[in-house]
Design an enzyme around this catalytic site. Structure first.
Site, PDB file in Angstrom:
ATOM      1  N   GLY A  92       0.824  -1.191   0.000  1.00 40.30           N
ATOM      2  CA  GLY A  92       0.000   0.000   0.000  1.00 40.30           C
ATOM      3  C   GLY A  92       0.863   1.248   0.000  1.00 40.30           C
ATOM      4  O   GLY A  92       2.028   1.206   0.429  1.00 40.30           O
ATOM      5  N   GLN A 129       3.179   9.926   1.089  1.00 43.91           N
ATOM      6  CA  GLN A 129       4.448   9.178   1.076  1.00 43.91           C
ATOM      7  C   GLN A 129       5.292   9.472  -0.165  1.00 43.91           C
ATOM      8  O   GLN A 129       6.467   9.123  -0.202  1.00 43.91           O
ATOM      9  CB  GLN A 129       4.189   7.668   1.173  1.00 43.91           C
ATOM     10  CG  GLN A 129       3.598   7.247   2.507  1.00 43.91           C
ATOM     11  CD  GLN A 129       3.418   5.748   2.561  1.00 43.91           C
ATOM     12  OE1 GLN A 129       2.402   5.229   2.119  1.00 43.91           O
ATOM     13  NE2 GLN A 129       4.404   5.034   3.077  1.00 43.91           N
ATOM     14  N   CYS A 158       5.797  -0.255   7.092  1.00 40.22           N
ATOM     15  CA  CYS A 158       5.464   0.905   6.263  1.00 40.22           C
ATOM     16  C   CYS A 158       6.663   1.232   5.386  1.00 40.22           C
ATOM     17  O   CYS A 158       7.799   1.219   5.872  1.00 40.22           O
ATOM     18  CB  CYS A 158       5.123   2.088   7.166  1.00 40.22           C
ATOM     19  SG  CYS A 158       4.716   3.595   6.269  1.00 40.22           S
ATOM     20  N   LEU A 159       6.412   1.544   4.120  1.00 35.30           N
ATOM     21  CA  LEU A 159       7.512   1.882   3.210  1.00 35.30           C
ATOM     22  C   LEU A 159       8.242   3.153   3.656  1.00 35.30           C
ATOM     23  O   LEU A 159       9.385   3.364   3.286  1.00 35.30           O
ATOM     24  CB  LEU A 159       6.998   2.047   1.779  1.00 35.30           C
ATOM     25  CG  LEU A 159       6.495   0.764   1.107  1.00 35.30           C
ATOM     26  CD1 LEU A 159       5.909   1.071  -0.267  1.00 35.30           C
ATOM     27  CD2 LEU A 159       7.604  -0.272   0.997  1.00 35.30           C
ATOM     28  N   HIS A 219      -4.328   1.534   7.743  1.00 34.40           N
ATOM     29  CA  HIS A 219      -2.958   2.061   7.702  1.00 34.40           C
ATOM     30  C   HIS A 219      -2.829   3.187   6.674  1.00 34.40           C
ATOM     31  O   HIS A 219      -2.287   4.257   6.981  1.00 34.40           O
ATOM     32  CB  HIS A 219      -1.990   0.911   7.382  1.00 34.40           C
ATOM     33  CG  HIS A 219      -0.564   1.325   7.257  1.00 34.40           C
ATOM     34  ND1 HIS A 219       0.408   0.922   8.157  1.00 34.40           N
ATOM     35  CD2 HIS A 219       0.081   2.112   6.343  1.00 34.40           C
ATOM     36  CE1 HIS A 219       1.569   1.453   7.800  1.00 34.40           C
ATOM     37  NE2 HIS A 219       1.400   2.171   6.703  1.00 34.40           N
ATOM     38  N   GLU A 220      -3.326   2.940   5.462  1.00 36.44           N
ATOM     39  CA  GLU A 220      -3.154   3.930   4.387  1.00 36.44           C
ATOM     40  C   GLU A 220      -4.011   5.171   4.629  1.00 36.44           C
ATOM     41  O   GLU A 220      -3.567   6.293   4.377  1.00 36.44           O
ATOM     42  CB  GLU A 220      -3.479   3.310   3.026  1.00 36.44           C
ATOM     43  CG  GLU A 220      -2.592   2.127   2.640  1.00 36.44           C
ATOM     44  CD  GLU A 220      -1.096   2.385   2.783  1.00 36.44           C
ATOM     45  OE1 GLU A 220      -0.655   3.540   2.670  1.00 36.44           O
ATOM     46  OE2 GLU A 220      -0.367   1.412   3.035  1.00 36.44           O
ATOM     47  N   HIS A 236      -2.476   7.606   6.946  1.00 36.22           N
ATOM     48  CA  HIS A 236      -1.449   8.467   6.348  1.00 36.22           C
ATOM     49  C   HIS A 236      -2.028   9.806   5.881  1.00 36.22           C
ATOM     50  O   HIS A 236      -1.341  10.832   5.893  1.00 36.22           O
ATOM     51  CB  HIS A 236      -0.809   7.782   5.128  1.00 36.22           C
ATOM     52  CG  HIS A 236       0.348   6.881   5.454  1.00 36.22           C
ATOM     53  ND1 HIS A 236       1.511   7.344   6.040  1.00 36.22           N
ATOM     54  CD2 HIS A 236       0.537   5.561   5.246  1.00 36.22           C
ATOM     55  CE1 HIS A 236       2.351   6.324   6.183  1.00 36.22           C
ATOM     56  NE2 HIS A 236       1.794   5.229   5.718  1.00 36.22           N
TER      57      HIS A 236
HETATM   58 CO    CO Z   1       2.611   3.370   5.582  1.00 33.90          CO
END
Ligand code: CO
Length: 156
Positions: free
Chosen positions: A45, A50, A87-88, A129-130, A133
């Site tokens: 995701g 991000q 998380c990226l 999660h997304e 953000h």
């Molecule tokens: Co994330």
């Protein structure tokens, strides 16, 4: 085009994202780039902040195909699950996070059409999660504890 993923510590990850109002080429290019960036980084995701864009846009692919969400809102939650999350924007780390087990989201597609999506288990986790953000929230804010790679017998 693969974009650079912003890492934890960058202010942009902590800001509120604005709703997307135009469903035009600019959005489609952003969605394309976000998907490319997510796949390249082998993530499941990615949210627009991000890649440094403060707009309410999310892509998710937990292995069941690409899901694009514009202006997503969680409209119902059910149950609870506890599990590891990464998380990226927080490379090399994982944490234990409690999330709802089932989540229903209302969002718009790339053309502005409204739809609803219900996810369970890992998909529910990805949705939460997304969408977090988009409000400047990162899983590390919510995690119960960090998971270390050498914790062989990690338990709930
Ligand atoms: Co994330």
């Amino acid at each position: 085009m693969v974009r650079k993923i912003v890492k934890l510590g960058d202010e942009v990850l902590r800001k509120q994202s604005k709703p997307m109002q135009k469903f035009d080429l600019r959005l489609w290019l952003l969605l394309r780039d976000m998907a490319e960036t997510m796949y390249k980084a082998e993530g499941v995701g990615l949210a627009a902040p991000q890649v440094g864009i403060l707009r309410r846009v999310v892509v998710i692919d937990i292995g069941e195909g690409l899901v694009e969400l514009v202006n997503p809102e969680i409209i119902a939650v059910e149950g609870e699950q506890a599990g590891p999350e990464g998380c990226l924007s927080v490379p090399g780390r994982q944490g234990y996070v409690v999330r709802p087990n089932k989540v229903t989201v209302r969002a718009q597609d790339r053309n502005g059409k409204h739809f609803e999506l219900t996810g369970e288990g890992f998909m529910a986790r990805a949705l939460c999660h997304e969408i977090d953000h988009l409000d400047g929230v990162i899983y590390v804010d919510k995690m119960d504890h960090e998971i270390f790679a050498d914790d062989e017998d990690e338990e709930e």
